[in-house]
Design a protein around this motif. Structure first.
Motif, short mmCIF file in Angstrom:
data_model
loop_
_atom_site.label_atom_id
_atom_site.label_comp_id
_atom_site.label_asym_id
_atom_site.label_seq_id
_atom_site.Cartn_x
_atom_site.Cartn_y
_atom_site.Cartn_z
N PHE A 238 -6.20 41.31 -0.35
CA PHE A 238 -5.27 42.17 -1.07
C PHE A 238 -5.95 42.83 -2.27
N GLU A 239 -6.97 42.17 -2.82
CA GLU A 239 -7.71 42.78 -3.92
C GLU A 239 -8.57 43.94 -3.43
N ILE A 240 -9.05 43.84 -2.20
CA ILE A 240 -9.80 44.95 -1.60
C ILE A 240 -8.92 46.19 -1.54
N VAL B 152 6.06 54.62 4.87
CA VAL B 152 5.51 55.77 4.15
C VAL B 152 5.10 55.30 2.76
N ALA B 153 3.82 55.50 2.43
CA ALA B 153 3.31 55.15 1.10
C ALA B 153 3.22 56.41 0.25
N GLY C 140 2.54 50.40 -12.77
CA GLY C 140 3.73 49.70 -12.32
C GLY C 140 4.70 50.61 -11.59
N GLU C 141 4.38 51.93 -11.56
CA GLU C 141 5.22 52.89 -10.85
C GLU C 141 4.38 53.83 -9.97
N LYS D 137 11.86 43.61 -0.35
CA LYS D 137 11.58 42.61 -1.37
C LYS D 137 10.23 41.94 -1.14
N ARG D 138 9.97 41.55 0.10
CA ARG D 138 8.76 40.77 0.36
C ARG D 138 7.48 41.61 0.29
N VAL D 139 7.56 42.92 0.56
CA VAL D 139 6.32 43.72 0.44
C VAL D 139 5.88 43.81 -1.01
N VAL D 140 6.82 43.80 -1.93
CA VAL D 140 6.46 43.80 -3.35
C VAL D 140 5.77 42.49 -3.71
N GLU D 141 6.28 41.41 -3.17
CA GLU D 141 5.73 40.09 -3.49
C GLU D 141 4.37 39.85 -2.85
N GLN D 142 4.16 40.40 -1.64
CA GLN D 142 2.98 40.03 -0.85
C GLN D 142 1.90 41.11 -0.77
N PHE D 143 2.22 42.37 -1.01
CA PHE D 143 1.27 43.45 -0.75
C PHE D 143 0.92 44.29 -1.97
N GLY D 144 1.28 43.82 -3.15
CA GLY D 144 0.89 44.54 -4.35
C GLY D 144 1.58 45.86 -4.54
N VAL D 145 2.75 46.02 -3.94
CA VAL D 145 3.52 47.26 -4.05
C VAL D 145 4.24 47.27 -5.40
#
Length: 440
Positions: free
Chosen positions: A4-6, A59-60, A69-70, A94-102
């Motif tokens: 995830f840091e990559i 979509v990113a 943070g935004e 919710k979980r993508v914020v917690e797990q993927f640095g979103v």
């Protein structure tokens, strides 16, 4: 450094190169195979490179002009237990914020209502048109409405440009993590080639060899083949993208195998080897194989900083044409033959391509009139070949091909890392010497 840091590091570099533009990068969609069945999902490489998120239809949006943070907003399919019974787990907002640095996540169905909000403050839009007609329509409609407001003195994005020049240049230069993943993909691919050569026998079907190779990919934890595996016996090897793989392997013929695996994170191997099915080259087969091998070694030696992909190609081409003239398959001055393209009925493709998240990876070979110089961190294939058949007309002034040569197709391909000094052959574990291709 964790995975995830990559991805975070890549996003930060991408954001720093966007200036005041907002970038919209969509994920891939599922593709229907037949009726209501889809092909196995394959993520869009640009999207994966920045997000590491492996679900369809996301979509990113990247907003370098917003506060920290935004700056990274992701629209995803919502969690839906009823749908997940049919299609599997979804991460949800919710979980993508917690797990993927979103930074911020929304349900995909909110994109039409929120896109204008996120584009506010941008001086341009970085978006690749022509890939998703519905998203194209939404982006154009949103942008058009903002342009209307600009006539009343409000600020809005004034340009729409593709993000490819930024992203693809980033992807062309592999960092240590990417090199390690490509090295792993080539290791598995090379071992599969060694395994299949050991069991190949006359009377087997091409598809049997394909099955052995691809089974090994799966056993080693790869997703599967990086592309349609080519297993081409005899004259089939003169069809460059032959993938039928259903002919019988005949005694006295060669078999060309072009196969590589793709890892779970989409890094690929791409290796080709050609060997006699019965374990012994004929005189003609050996003569042509030695030319191809010599040309490949010459080309690999040219994979050094300051050279370019065209120089690698011409290094191989020079050796190929010299060898064909010596055998009498071409006649005339070597330089003239090359300049006139009088060899193209026997060798009709370039000698390699970039390799990475895509097998034919992104990145320019030329910038205007100038070739892109090879730089440490680039990875490319080197794959000269010779294909002797009746499929292409013999150029005027060149000799008709004697039947004893016809039906011989040979290609040797390795994956090469550009380093500060000598090229590193990532696929070196797949043997290729004349003796290695024959039974002792």
């Amino acid at each position: 450094m964790k995975d995830f840091e990559i991805f975070k590091s890549r996003r930060e570099r991408f954001l720093s190169k966007l200036g005041g533009k907002a970038a919209i990068i969509p994920a891939a969609s599922l593709v229907t195979h037949h009726s209501d069945c889809e092909y196995p999902f394959r993520q869009n490489s640009d999207f994966w490179y920045l997000t590491g998120f492996d679900e369809p239809d996301a979509v990113a949006i990247f907003l370098p002009f917003r506060p920290r943070g935004e700056q990274y907003v992701l629209f995803v399919q919502p969690s839906d237990s009823a749908m997940e019974v049919w299609t599997g787990f979804r991460w949800g907002e919710k979980r993508v914020v917690e797990q993927f640095g979103v930074d911020i996540a929304h349900s995909l169905d909110q994109l039409p209502q929120l896109l204008a909000h996120y584009l506010a403050g941008a001086d341009g839009i970085a978006f690749r048109i022509g890939k998703d007609s519905s998203l194209d329509t939404l982006v154009f409609k949103t942008w058009s409405l903002q342009l209307d407001k600009a006539q009343r003195g409000e600020s809005c994005p004034l340009s729409l440009v593709p993000p490819c020049s930024i992203l693809h240049n980033m992807r062309l230069y592999k960092d240590d993590y990417e090199v390690q993943r490509i090295r792993e993909a080539t290791r598995i691919s090379a071992e599969a080639h060694e395994l299949v050569r050991d069991i190949a026998r006359p009377g087997m079907n091409e598809r049997q060899l394909q099955g052995v190779i691809e089974e090994y990919f799966l056993q080693q934890g790869a997703r599967g083949p990086a592309y349609g595996s080519i297993v081409a016996g005899g004259d089939n090897a003169c069809v460059l993208h032959y993938t039928s793989n259903r002919s019988i392997l005949r005694d006295g013929e060669l078999v060309l195998i072009d196969a590589g695996c793709s890892l779970y994170d989409y890094y690929n191997g791409d290796i080709t080897r050609t060997f006699p099915i019965n374990g012994k080259f004929s005189g003609e087969q050996k003569a042509l194989y030695e030319i191809v091998l010599a040309s490949q070694l010459k080309a690999i030696a040219a994979v050094i900083p300051g050279q370019d992909a065209e120089a690698v190609h011409f290094a191989a081409l020079q050796v190929l044409v010299e060898g064909l003239v010596e055998l009498g398959l071409l006649v005339g001055n070597v330089e003239s033959i090359i300049n006139e393209g009088a060899y193209r009925h026997i060798y009709m493709h370039k000698t390699g391509h970039w390799l990475g998240l895509d097998v034919h990876d992104v990145g320019a070979y030329r910038l205007g009139e100038y070739p892109v110089e090879l730089t440490p961190g680039m990875v490319l294939t080197v794959e000269p070949g010779l294909y002797i058949s009746d499929r292409l007309e013999v150029p005027k002034g060149q000799p008709e091909i004697h039947p004893r040569w016809k039906g011989i197709g040979i290609r040797i391909e390795d994956d090469i890392l550009v380093t500060e000094k000598n090229p590193e052959i990532l696929s070196k574990d797949a043997l290729k010497s004349v003796d290695s291709m024959q039974n002792s």
